[in-house]
Design a protein around this motif. Sequence first.
Motif, PDB file in Angstrom:
ATOM      1  N   GLU A 130       0.821  -1.209   0.000  1.00 10.10           N
ATOM      2  CA  GLU A 130       0.000   0.000   0.000  1.00 10.10           C
ATOM      3  C   GLU A 130       0.854   1.257   0.000  1.00 10.10           C
ATOM      4  O   GLU A 130       0.426   2.309  -0.461  1.00 10.10           O
ATOM      5  N   TRP A 131       2.059   1.155   0.537  1.00  8.62           N
ATOM      6  CA  TRP A 131       2.995   2.278   0.454  1.00  8.62           C
ATOM      7  C   TRP A 131       3.642   2.346  -0.932  1.00  8.62           C
ATOM      8  O   TRP A 131       3.918   3.413  -1.449  1.00  8.62           O
ATOM      9  N   PHE A 132       3.896   1.175  -1.494  1.00  6.72           N
ATOM     10  CA  PHE A 132       4.568   1.082  -2.796  1.00  6.72           C
ATOM     11  C   PHE A 132       3.713   0.229  -3.728  1.00  6.72           C
ATOM     12  O   PHE A 132       4.012  -0.953  -3.974  1.00  6.72           O
ATOM     13  N   PRO A 133       2.610   0.807  -4.254  1.00  7.76           N
ATOM     14  CA  PRO A 133       1.617   0.023  -5.005  1.00  7.76           C
ATOM     15  C   PRO A 133       2.136  -0.605  -6.296  1.00  7.76           C
ATOM     16  O   PRO A 133       1.514  -1.538  -6.812  1.00  7.76           O
ATOM     17  N   HIS A 134       3.243  -0.109  -6.821  1.00  9.96           N
ATOM     18  CA  HIS A 134       3.739  -0.653  -8.092  1.00  9.96           C
ATOM     19  C   HIS A 134       4.747  -1.780  -7.890  1.00  9.96           C
ATOM     20  O   HIS A 134       5.325  -2.286  -8.858  1.00  9.96           O
ATOM     21  N   THR A 135       4.980  -2.163  -6.653  1.00 12.10           N
ATOM     22  CA  THR A 135       5.889  -3.282  -6.380  1.00 12.10           C
ATOM     23  C   THR A 135       5.087  -4.569  -6.213  1.00 12.10           C
ATOM     24  O   THR A 135       3.868  -4.545  -6.012  1.00 12.10           O
ATOM     25  N   ILE A 137       4.068  -8.289  -4.478  1.00  9.58           N
ATOM     26  CA  ILE A 137       3.966  -8.916  -3.156  1.00  9.58           C
ATOM     27  C   ILE A 137       5.085  -9.921  -2.948  1.00  9.58           C
ATOM     28  O   ILE A 137       5.673 -10.019  -1.870  1.00  9.58           O
ATOM     29  N   TRP A 138       5.406 -10.671  -4.029  1.00 10.75           N
ATOM     30  CA  TRP A 138       6.422 -11.719  -3.865  1.00 10.75           C
ATOM     31  C   TRP A 138       7.791 -11.121  -3.540  1.00 10.75           C
ATOM     32  O   TRP A 138       8.596 -11.717  -2.833  1.00 10.75           O
ATOM     33  N   LEU A 139       8.057  -9.894  -4.054  1.00  9.95           N
ATOM     34  CA  LEU A 139       9.341  -9.251  -3.785  1.00  9.95           C
ATOM     35  C   LEU A 139       9.473  -8.915  -2.297  1.00  9.95           C
ATOM     36  O   LEU A 139      10.512  -9.179  -1.675  1.00  9.95           O
ATOM     37  N   TRP A 140       8.419  -8.342  -1.718  1.00  9.18           N
ATOM     38  CA  TRP A 140       8.453  -8.007  -0.298  1.00  9.18           C
ATOM     39  C   TRP A 140       8.496  -9.271   0.560  1.00  9.18           C
ATOM     40  O   TRP A 140       9.155  -9.298   1.605  1.00  9.18           O
ATOM     41  N   THR A 141       7.796 -10.303   0.116  1.00 13.13           N
ATOM     42  CA  THR A 141       7.852 -11.584   0.838  1.00 13.13           C
ATOM     43  C   THR A 141       9.282 -12.091   0.900  1.00 13.13           C
ATOM     44  O   THR A 141       9.746 -12.560   1.948  1.00 13.13           O
ATOM     45  N   LEU A 142       9.984 -11.981  -0.202  1.00 10.69           N
ATOM     46  CA  LEU A 142      11.370 -12.441  -0.267  1.00 10.69           C
ATOM     47  C   LEU A 142      12.278 -11.599   0.635  1.00 10.69           C
ATOM     48  O   LEU A 142      13.146 -12.134   1.343  1.00 10.69           O
ATOM     49  N   ILE A 143      12.070 -10.291   0.646  1.00  7.89           N
ATOM     50  CA  ILE A 143      12.877  -9.399   1.487  1.00  7.89           C
ATOM     51  C   ILE A 143      12.662  -9.716   2.965  1.00  7.89           C
ATOM     52  O   ILE A 143      13.613  -9.828   3.746  1.00  7.89           O
ATOM     53  N   PHE A 144      11.394  -9.863   3.351  1.00  9.17           N
ATOM     54  CA  PHE A 144      11.094 -10.146   4.761  1.00  9.17           C
ATOM     55  C   PHE A 144      11.639 -11.512   5.180  1.00  9.17           C
ATOM     56  O   PHE A 144      12.148 -11.675   6.290  1.00  9.17           O
ATOM     57  N   ALA A 145      11.505 -12.486   4.287  1.00  9.47           N
ATOM     58  CA  ALA A 145      12.012 -13.824   4.599  1.00  9.47           C
ATOM     59  C   ALA A 145      13.522 -13.788   4.819  1.00  9.47           C
ATOM     60  O   ALA A 145      14.051 -14.460   5.721  1.00  9.47           O
ATOM     61  N   SER A 146      14.218 -12.984   4.030  1.00 11.24           N
ATOM     62  CA  SER A 146      15.674 -12.872   4.174  1.00 11.24           C
ATOM     63  C   SER A 146      16.049 -12.253   5.516  1.00 11.24           C
ATOM     64  O   SER A 146      16.986 -12.699   6.186  1.00 11.24           O
ATOM     65  N   GLY A 147      15.314 -11.211   5.923  1.00  9.56           N
ATOM     66  CA  GLY A 147      15.600 -10.567   7.198  1.00  9.56           C
ATOM     67  C   GLY A 147      15.388 -11.492   8.381  1.00  9.56           C
ATOM     68  O   GLY A 147      16.210 -11.541   9.314  1.00  9.56           O
ATOM     69  N   VAL A 148      14.290 -12.242   8.361  1.00 10.69           N
ATOM     70  CA  VAL A 148      14.005 -13.196   9.441  1.00 10.69           C
ATOM     71  C   VAL A 148      15.043 -14.308   9.467  1.00 10.69           C
ATOM     72  O   VAL A 148      15.473 -14.761  10.533  1.00 10.69           O
ATOM     73  N   LEU A 149      15.470 -14.734   8.293  1.00  9.50           N
ATOM     74  CA  LEU A 149      16.487 -15.786   8.202  1.00  9.50           C
ATOM     75  C   LEU A 149      17.793 -15.328   8.840  1.00  9.50           C
ATOM     76  O   LEU A 149      18.421 -16.062   9.615  1.00  9.50           O
TER      77      LEU A 149
END
Length: 476
Positions: A130-135, A137-149
């Motif tokens: 919602e902040w970055f509507p042109h991005t 979902i899978w990209l943010w999922t990947l970023i968050f997964a990397s941070g948690v890892l």
Amino acid sequence: MQSATPPSQSSTDSLQNTSLKRAMSTRHLIMLSLGGAIGTGLFMGSGEVISQAGPLGAVLAYIIGGLIAYMVMLCLGELAVHLPVSGSFGAFATRYIGPGTGYMVSWMYWLGWSATLGTEFTAAAILVQEWFPHTSIWLWTLIFASGVLISNLSSTRAFAESEFWLSMIKVATVLIFILLGFACIFGVIPFQGYESAPLFNSLTAQGWLPNGLIPLFTTLLIVNFAFNGTEMIGIAAGETENPEKNVPKAIHAAVWRLIIFFVGTIIVISSLLSYTNTGLQVGGHGGLSSSPFVTVFTQMGIPYAEDFIRFVIITALLSTANSGLYAASRMMWALSSQNQLPKLFAKVSKSGVPYIAIWVTMIGGLPGLLSEQFGADVIFKNLMGVAAFTMVIVWMSICWSQFNFRRQWLKQGHALSELKFRTPWYPLVPILGFICCTATGLSMAADPEMLSGFIGCLLFMAACYTSYYWLYHNKN
């Protein structure tokens, strides 16, 4: 790189107490438990419970869910203090129910938290979009997964400290939400749509149970999902300083705080919003971002409330994923240490974390990458159902294990005074806890949208038993 050689059953305890370092204190345990519980189930699922069960029905559902969780945690306390090992539920079920059940419970717990990773990553990605509507979902999922890892691959102490502060953010937010909410209810702070203090009239404006008694019970699975995470105290017992003192203290503190947080939140939402507008708008405008938290803060007139709450919810979701990956990886490590998985999964790093198990468990977060093609709301609800059902199975095993443990303890000639923590009102607490958890699990079959997940979980359970007896009985 150190390798933890999988031991025989008789030597499991000593290995689990030395391979994984005891680095957690009481405050870490409490926040780990709160961090695992305060996430999707509260911020996203609470509105769904209110819209189905009605305001008062939702309050009752969360009280019932909290009492069920408390009964289970009382059973867990006795077991975890007597046998403080990582991967505790599987070890308890193996000893006091049967090795096949212990194997199944371990895998069900791993599946539950793996599925939860998907719900947390998916929900967080939708909110960021919602902040970055042109991005994507899978990209943010990947970023968050990397941070948690990365967080989980650090040392246990560093993980516990980071999780403590991540959890502190959402705990503080929930407290502020409740305090400001009650200020609005009593007219101290103006609330959009009300000229005078709304008080608690909305709780019964549409009747005590506007949709009948049945939704009160069918929503218990979502409520149980909200309390999912309290049992992490048992998982972390093997990495806790002075577990005899810290585990019971953490159990009482965490469960009662959660009940207060959840019930207080539901009362605020139900008193200020129409109960028909609190649920997830599946397929419509808003989707998962229609959190009642965002709506309430916005209608309080707080500047940039929507962005602030979105940030807090994202933090909360990632905190839950962080603690979920921790719990699931420790369960996989425990399976390997008991010779129920290849030795590879028992390897720990120099800092004492089971890095192979952590990497493999992250696979559970991949379903979140499919959200753009199959609909994020659909994936969210199905994964939430799977995660909730698997937790119910684990909770049932805890009650059953404690019931059998106490009987064996007394038959062996031990006295109750020898136990450093005792489950009160035995055998009522484990029996009632088991029955309530069973009924909650069966309620999943009553929801058409969750029926496929229910069948899938049953098939997974059957596969666990089948694989265990095929692998281990054929060897003998």
